[in-house]
Design an enzyme around this catalytic site. Structure first.
Site, PDB file in Angstrom:
ATOM      1  N   CYS A  19      -4.616   2.342  -3.840  1.00 57.59           N
ATOM      2  CA  CYS A  19      -3.393   2.884  -3.219  1.00 57.59           C
ATOM      3  C   CYS A  19      -2.233   1.914  -3.376  1.00 57.59           C
ATOM      4  CB  CYS A  19      -3.618   3.214  -1.742  1.00 57.59           C
ATOM      5  SG  CYS A  19      -4.782   4.524  -1.489  1.00 57.59           S
ATOM      6  N   HIS A  53       0.871  -1.182   0.000  1.00 58.27           N
ATOM      7  CA  HIS A  53       0.000   0.000   0.000  1.00 58.27           C
ATOM      8  C   HIS A  53       0.909   1.233   0.000  1.00 58.27           C
ATOM      9  CE1 HIS A  53      -2.766   2.975   1.751  1.00 58.27           C
ATOM     10  NE2 HIS A  53      -3.765   2.177   1.438  1.00 58.27           N
ATOM     11  N   ASP A  65       3.276  -4.348   8.015  1.00 60.19           N
ATOM     12  CA  ASP A  65       2.025  -3.597   7.916  1.00 60.19           C
ATOM     13  C   ASP A  65       0.876  -4.591   8.096  1.00 60.19           C
ATOM     14  OD1 ASP A  65      -0.298  -2.397   7.085  1.00 60.19           O
ATOM     15  OD2 ASP A  65       0.513  -1.549   5.241  1.00 60.19           O
ATOM     16  N   LYS A 110     -10.459  -0.825  10.342  1.00 56.29           N
ATOM     17  CA  LYS A 110     -10.560  -2.017   9.484  1.00 56.29           C
ATOM     18  C   LYS A 110     -10.904  -3.259  10.294  1.00 56.29           C
ATOM     19  CE  LYS A 110      -7.245  -0.198   6.145  1.00 56.29           C
ATOM     20  NZ  LYS A 110      -8.072   0.190   5.003  1.00 56.29           N
ATOM     21  N   GLN A 158      -4.218  -5.190   6.988  1.00 58.60           N
ATOM     22  CA  GLN A 158      -5.166  -6.189   6.457  1.00 58.60           C
ATOM     23  C   GLN A 158      -4.957  -7.555   7.117  1.00 58.60           C
ATOM     24  OE1 GLN A 158      -7.593  -5.376   4.464  1.00 58.60           O
ATOM     25  NE2 GLN A 158      -6.938  -3.356   3.808  1.00 58.60           N
TER      26      GLN A 158
HETATM   27  N1  PLP Z   1      -1.748  -0.532   4.591  1.00 61.71           N
HETATM   28  C1  PLP Z   1      -2.670  -1.342   4.073  1.00 61.71           C
HETATM   29  C2  PLP Z   1      -2.295  -2.741   3.677  1.00 61.71           C
HETATM   30  C3  PLP Z   1      -3.981  -0.898   3.894  1.00 61.71           C
HETATM   31  O1  PLP Z   1      -4.907  -1.713   3.381  1.00 61.71           O
HETATM   32  C4  PLP Z   1      -4.299   0.423   4.273  1.00 61.71           C
HETATM   33  C5  PLP Z   1      -5.655   0.953   4.040  1.00 61.71           C
HETATM   34  O2  PLP Z   1      -6.343   0.539   3.134  1.00 61.71           O
HETATM   35  C6  PLP Z   1      -3.303   1.224   4.826  1.00 61.71           C
HETATM   36  C7  PLP Z   1      -2.042   0.724   4.964  1.00 61.71           C
HETATM   37  C8  PLP Z   1      -3.593   2.611   5.293  1.00 61.71           C
HETATM   38  O3  PLP Z   1      -4.457   2.551   6.372  1.00 61.71           O
HETATM   39  P1  PLP Z   1      -5.091   3.868   7.003  1.00 61.71           P
HETATM   40  O4  PLP Z   1      -5.716   4.622   5.878  1.00 61.71           O
HETATM   41  O5  PLP Z   1      -6.079   3.344   7.990  1.00 61.71           O
HETATM   42  O6  PLP Z   1      -3.979   4.615   7.644  1.00 61.71           O
END
Ligand code: PLP
Length: 415
Positions: A371, A129, A206, A232, A209
């Site tokens: 993203c 992401h 990270d 999430k 997910q």
């Molecule tokens: N990393 C991953 C794998 C994500 O799916 C997301 C959000 O979709 C993010 C980072 C960013 O999360 P946030 O917008 O809650 O900071």
């Protein structure tokens, strides 16, 4: 029973009471298939936050009066509850942030600027992401480090051999996602950690997910830093966290200054509070933490193994039914290597057009690059349509998705 009927039966009902989710309960016709973007919130979460504001609201940590002590107690109790859910024993190493993006920026900025120098190497993966890509890319540009991307093997999985080649002795950071938000690929964390440990790098996972879908058991992952977002995993927006090994946090300079992160302020120098406060500048999001603790409680009540099994059943049924829609190509690895995400393209129809037709049938899916532009480039697509499942979805949602996709084909005049 025919095989499809068996698959349907396995996900015939949600694994929660839909009336726990006011928004879904009040909209019978809605098929919410965008939980990878954000989940719906159970009443228990909303009520916990409301009751905090109605009964205990005050600025925590600072007041000498009883109400402030109650607020502090609610905040710190929530931290303990969430740490337990995450499988983190050292509670003070759980830092609350606004979510995954902020957590990664804290690491790249505070740890990165202090530890990464010109000539060092930062390794990320092709499926990250943007939140786990751009902060490291910008750090590399700022200090003159090398920014290296571990590529994918065919089928949308990480090429572990290439990752191993990327991990040279001068590697200072290896950052990877537990699960790809765009494809649903579940990464082999222990293998990645084993490879990353051949260097002295900070190993960053990270978990945005990951946490919502299976037992996180963060301590057992063996990573140095783990980040996640509350929204999430049935929690409110604006709260998430950063779990980092204590010795790394102790040595790391603060990210922001002010409020409870201060110990002493001199005219020329200042000193910092102990963990976790050192990294929580300003008035904290107490209601958010309380809501997130209620979400953890709710998920524990279901059991994370049931959450995972339900998503796997939905994925199997969806995969089988998608074969009824001519022209659909599902991207990413086979279902057993994926979380509850189906990312696909449909002939020459643009994903935004698909999402619009689906919306007119009450089916909420996401379309776009998710993203993950570096990943889209590697897949040679500009965008995909993504359906993602959670505890409140069932076979009816999948059926609605399939009918709406067939309608999309008709409307677009595809044979
Ligand atoms: N990393 C991953 C794998 C994500 O799916 C997301 C959000 O979709 C993010 C980072 C960013 O999360 P946030 O917008 O809650 O900071």
């Amino acid at each position: 029973m025919n095989p499809l009927a068996i698959l349907r039966k396995d996900c015939e009902r949600p694994i929660v009471n839909i009336d726990d989710f006011s928004l879904l309960d009040e909209r019978d016709h809605l098929h919410y298939l965008d939980s990878a973007a954000t989940t719906q919130k159970p009443r228990a979460v909303l009520q916990a936050m409301q009751s905090y504001y109605e009964q205990h609201n005050a600025n925590p940590h600072r007041g000498a009066y009883e109400l402030s002590a109650q607020s502090t107690e609610a905040y710190e109790r929530s931290r303990k509850r969430i740490a337990r859910f995450l499988g983190v024993a050292d509670v003070d190493t759980l830092i609350f942030t606004r979510g995954t993006t902020e957590s990664l920026n804290v690491l790249a900025t505070a740890w990165g600027r202090a530890n990464v120098k010109a000539g060092d190497r930062i390794v990320v993966t092709r499926m990250e992401h943007h939140a786990n890509f751009v902060p490291w890319q910008q750090l590399a540009l700022a200090v003159g480090a090398e920014f290296v991307i571990a590529e994918l093997a065919p089928g949308g999985v990480l090429d572990l051999d290439h990752l191993a080649q990327c991990c040279t002795p001068n590697t200072k950071v290896v950052a990877f996602g537990q699960v790809s938000n765009a494809l649903g690929t579940i990464n082999p964390v222990s293998e990645i950690v084993r490879i990353a440990r051949t260097t002295g790098a900070l190993v960053v996972c990270d978990g945005a997910q990951g946490v919502p879908h299976f037992d996180a058991a963060v301590d057992a992952l063996g990573v140095d830093a783990y980040v996640f977002s509350g929204h999430k995993m049935l929690g409110p927006m604006g709260i998430g966290g950063l779990v980092v090994r204590r010795e790394i946090l102790e040595a790391m300079p603060p990210y922001q200054f002010g409020g409870d992160m201060i110990a002493l302020v001199g005219d020329e120098r200042s000193t910092w509070n102990v963990l976790p406060h050192k990294f929580e500048a300003g008035t904290p999001n107490v209601a958010g933490a309380v809501g997130l603790a209620a979400a953890a409680q709710y998920l524990d009540g279901i059991g994370m193994s049931r959450v995972r099994a339900h998503e796997a059943a939905l994925l199997a049924y969806t995969t089988a039914r998608l074969t009824e829609v001519p022209g659909v190509t599902v991207l990413g690895p086979p279902p057993e290597r994926r979380s509850g995400v189906v990312s696909f393209v449909l002939d020459e129809v643009h994903p935004h057009d698909i999402a619009q037709v689906l919306d007119s049938a009450g089916v909420c899916v996401r379309s776009g690059h998710h993203c993950a532009q570096p990943l889209m480039r590697a897949l040679k697509v500009s965008a995909t349509t993504r359906a993602s499942f959670y505890v409140y979805n069932d076979a009816d949602d999948v059926d609605a998705l399939i009918v709406a996709l067939l309608t999309t084909r008709d409307r677009m005049g595809l044979a």
